[in-house]
Design a protein around this motif. Sequence first.
Motif, PDB file in Angstrom:
ATOM      1  N   ARG A  16      38.778  41.362  32.268  1.00 57.78           N
ATOM      2  CA  ARG A  16      40.035  41.526  32.986  1.00 57.78           C
ATOM      3  C   ARG A  16      39.858  40.969  34.382  1.00 57.78           C
ATOM      4  O   ARG A  16      38.737  40.844  34.889  1.00 57.78           O
ATOM      5  N   THR A  52      40.558  41.098  38.484  1.00 56.77           N
ATOM      6  CA  THR A  52      40.753  42.085  39.528  1.00 56.77           C
ATOM      7  C   THR A  52      40.854  41.363  40.864  1.00 56.77           C
ATOM      8  O   THR A  52      40.527  40.179  40.980  1.00 56.77           O
ATOM      9  N   VAL A  53      41.320  42.068  41.870  1.00 53.80           N
ATOM     10  CA  VAL A  53      41.387  41.556  43.239  1.00 53.80           C
ATOM     11  C   VAL A  53      40.388  42.342  44.074  1.00 53.80           C
ATOM     12  O   VAL A  53      40.372  43.581  44.024  1.00 53.80           O
ATOM     13  N   PRO A 110      49.613  45.971  46.273  1.00 58.23           N
ATOM     14  CA  PRO A 110      49.754  44.579  45.823  1.00 58.23           C
ATOM     15  C   PRO A 110      50.720  43.765  46.669  1.00 58.23           C
ATOM     16  O   PRO A 110      50.490  42.577  46.907  1.00 58.23           O
ATOM     17  N   TRP A 144      44.827  33.384  40.417  1.00 51.82           N
ATOM     18  CA  TRP A 144      45.846  34.044  41.227  1.00 51.82           C
ATOM     19  C   TRP A 144      47.199  34.014  40.530  1.00 51.82           C
ATOM     20  O   TRP A 144      47.989  34.958  40.647  1.00 51.82           O
ATOM     21  N   VAL A 195      47.137  36.854  38.067  1.00 54.73           N
ATOM     22  CA  VAL A 195      47.235  38.144  38.761  1.00 54.73           C
ATOM     23  C   VAL A 195      48.649  38.348  39.296  1.00 54.73           C
ATOM     24  O   VAL A 195      49.213  39.443  39.188  1.00 54.73           O
ATOM     25  N   LEU A 251      51.019  41.468  38.310  1.00 50.43           N
ATOM     26  CA  LEU A 251      51.447  42.441  39.323  1.00 50.43           C
ATOM     27  C   LEU A 251      52.907  42.251  39.737  1.00 50.43           C
ATOM     28  O   LEU A 251      53.371  42.893  40.684  1.00 50.43           O
ATOM     29  N   ALA A 271      40.773  36.685  43.570  1.00 50.72           N
ATOM     30  CA  ALA A 271      41.071  37.120  42.201  1.00 50.72           C
ATOM     31  C   ALA A 271      39.958  36.586  41.315  1.00 50.72           C
ATOM     32  O   ALA A 271      39.690  35.381  41.300  1.00 50.72           O
ATOM     33  N   ARG A 274      36.265  40.687  36.557  1.00 48.08           N
ATOM     34  CA  ARG A 274      35.656  41.892  37.093  1.00 48.08           C
ATOM     35  C   ARG A 274      34.151  41.952  36.833  1.00 48.08           C
ATOM     36  O   ARG A 274      33.392  42.510  37.635  1.00 48.08           O
ATOM     37  N   GLU A 300      37.849  47.186  45.493  1.00 52.23           N
ATOM     38  CA  GLU A 300      39.136  46.905  44.859  1.00 52.23           C
ATOM     39  C   GLU A 300      40.197  47.709  45.619  1.00 52.23           C
ATOM     40  O   GLU A 300      40.242  48.934  45.508  1.00 52.23           O
ATOM     41  N   CYS A 342      44.181  47.057  39.465  1.00 47.70           N
ATOM     42  CA  CYS A 342      44.612  45.754  38.958  1.00 47.70           C
ATOM     43  C   CYS A 342      44.008  45.565  37.580  1.00 47.70           C
ATOM     44  O   CYS A 342      42.861  45.134  37.454  1.00 47.70           O
ATOM     45  N   VAL A 392      44.680  43.462  34.888  1.00 46.44           N
ATOM     46  CA  VAL A 392      45.309  42.284  34.300  1.00 46.44           C
ATOM     47  C   VAL A 392      44.344  41.677  33.284  1.00 46.44           C
ATOM     48  O   VAL A 392      43.223  41.294  33.636  1.00 46.44           O
TER      49      VAL A 392
END
Length: 310
Positions: free
Chosen positions: A181, A183-184, A200, A218, A221, A225, A256, A259, A273, A277, A279
């Motif tokens: 997945r 993540t940011v 976000p 990005w 993501v 989001l 982005a 993970r 984090e 997130c 995604v």
Amino acid sequence: MGRIAGFMCLTWQEGAPTPVEHRPYLNHLRSFEAAARHLNFTLAAEELNYTQAAISNHVRSLEEYLGKPLFIRHARSLELTGPGQAYLPGIRRALLQIEDATEAIIARTHDQTVVISCPISLAENWMASRVAAFLADHPDFTITLNGTVWGDRISEVADLTVAIKHRDEVLPGDALLAPERLTVVCAPGYMVAGEVLCRPGQLKAAGLIHILTRQDCWGAVAAGLDLDDLDLHGGVRSNSSNVALELAASGLGCVAVLRSLAEPYLARGVLTEPFACAVDSPWNYYLSRPARTLKPPARRFRDWLLDGNG
């Protein structure tokens, strides 16, 4: 002695001791395990150097012996049934025990080397710890872990090759390491317009760090989001996930990223984090389908990794 449905059995006469119940042939069990791993009779046949028809017949004979279907046969693939899923772990363990016993009887000079080709970011952030865990349990093995960048050709000499692929690029026989997945992440306390990043929506004013090898991380993501107006063009760029993570740790913005690559930075506390997130990533790491039959040590490491030890 006679044969029934492809299996050995003993003839028996009244008054004689009860015969030992017949058992499946070993090559039928190997065919089942390979077909279950590939979910494809053709790929199993290529691995074991049989014809596709032979693999299919082996499995069908095994199903007749068990009295239960092991696979649901689709037009272009296979699916394990409930009995097949229950049967597979025990068969896989038994085959590994046979392999171990065979290798133990061979001279100690038997080659136990494995060469792995892996994207350098995954090699540094994920694979190195898995190699260490494997070697702790298999001290006789020698593993070479080669980190690759973009189009490196090291994979041509590797026993096992890990590649990151978009879901549309996956080939039959590629084995998924684990679902990824996106993540940011950013440095702890990273500020956006005078506030600590925690929502976000603040990304619209944040510095975005881009990984050039994954141009639309990005974009994925932003879609996940619901940030339709996120500016995806500005910001710092790098062709390395690790460099991008280091840039984020230095406070230059948010990145982005997969993970699994961020986990060591999160564990050390140099990145955080700022918000949830979850995604799903369209890119995942796969063990590529081997170009040739794997030697036993490489197969052992591959099975260990795919059995959830990673």
